[in-house]
Design an enzyme around this catalytic site. Structure first.
Site, PDB file in Angstrom:
ATOM      1  CG  ASP A   1      30.481 -45.249  77.577  1.00  0.00           C
ATOM      2  OD1 ASP A   1      30.485 -46.162  78.425  1.00  0.00           O
ATOM      3  OD2 ASP A   1      29.752 -45.259  76.562  1.00  0.00           O
TER       4      ASP A   1
ATOM      5  CG  HIS B   1      30.112 -39.792  78.523  1.00  0.00           C
ATOM      6  ND1 HIS B   1      28.740 -39.737  78.404  1.00  0.00           N
ATOM      7  CD2 HIS B   1      30.562 -40.466  77.428  1.00  0.00           C
ATOM      8  CE1 HIS B   1      28.373 -40.345  77.277  1.00  0.00           C
ATOM      9  NE2 HIS B   1      29.458 -40.790  76.667  1.00  0.00           N
TER      10      HIS B   1
END
Length: 265
Positions: free
Chosen positions: A58, A204
């Site tokens: 993300d 991430h």
């Protein structure tokens, strides 16, 4: 008429109406809870093939950290799905294009990493379409997947995703890699606690919405996470190769830009 002259029924409506509106807006956000989501909404949780793990990242793209993840994934022979922010794609289009060129999948994470506490369905729709078009401009195809920032699906975001032809997907496991105290060992250990065959792992590739340099812990943990999955007989790959008959064929069908644009605002 002053407040004291209002009937109890009128006063109740004045009190309860805003509460009902807030509940209607935030009620779907209960899907953030991992236990109920995994049990009752397996497609939303990202459940797929039992021999496969969907690897997702993300908050990118980032010109510093994302290329390092692309290199690491190349070395490991793994492809992934990157949930990108439209605003970041606009700033770093070359990084987004390189992500696609390396064989990875781009999906929508919204335009900005904001918190949706106040209802704003018009804004939700505009920003989601704007982000989807940014992805389509880079990839040449309409995206399939949508993961809202913080995993918070409000009623407005649900409706916007439906209009845009995007399928919401959250996760079954994460590495808690956004915290200032994350280490490669903690990311690996946290991911392993809930990661099983058929799961979707949230990581991430940038610290855009995380603690500064937290992505370094994720990058350090990545080889061990991949090794753990392979030792368990699990393949890793993007969401595009993750769906099963149980999650439904619709999990692999996204709208085209032509069909999705009919609902553009």
């Amino acid at each position: 008429m002053i407040d004291g002259d209002r009937s109890p029924a009128v006063r109740a409506v004045c009190v309860l109406a805003p509460l009902a509106a807030a509940l209607a807006h935030l009620g779907p956000a209960a899907t953030w809870l991992p236990g109920p989501r995994r049990r009752w909404l397996p497609a939303l949780a990202g459940r797929g093939r039992p021999d496969h793990v969907a690897l997702t990242f993300d908050d990118g793209p980032d010109p510093v950290s994302t290329p390092l993840f692309l290199d690491a994934l190349d070395a490991l022979g793994v492809r992934a799905t990157f949930f990108v922010l439209g605003g970041r794609v606009a700033r770093c289009p070359d990084v987004a294009r390189e992500t696609v060129r390396r064989g990875h999948e781009l999906a929508v994470h919204g335009w900005a990493h904001d918190q949706p506490w106040l209802p704003s369905p018009g804004r939700d729709a505009r920003e989601l379409f704007r982000a989807a078009y940014a992805v389509a401009d880079v990839t040449g195809r309409w995206p399939r997947w949508y993961r809202p920032p913080y995993g918070i699906l409000t009623s407005g975001r649900w409706a916007a995703a439906r209009r845009a032809g995007l399928r919401p997907v959250l996760w079954t496991a994460w590495g808690r890699d956004w915290t200032p105290h994350a280490t490669p060992a903690s990311v690996r250990r946290t991911a392993a606690a809930d990661l099983r065959g058929g799961g979707t792992l949230l990581l991430h590739d940038t610290d855009h919405a995380s603690a500064p340099d937290s992505w370094r812990a994720t990058l350090g943990a990545l080889p061990e996470i991949v090794a753990d999955c392979r030792a368990a007989g699990l393949a890793l790959g993007p969401l595009a190769g993750h769906a099963t008959a149980r999650t439904g064929a619709a999990a692999l069908t996204g709208a085209t830009p032509a069909t999705a644009s009919t609902g553009a605002v």
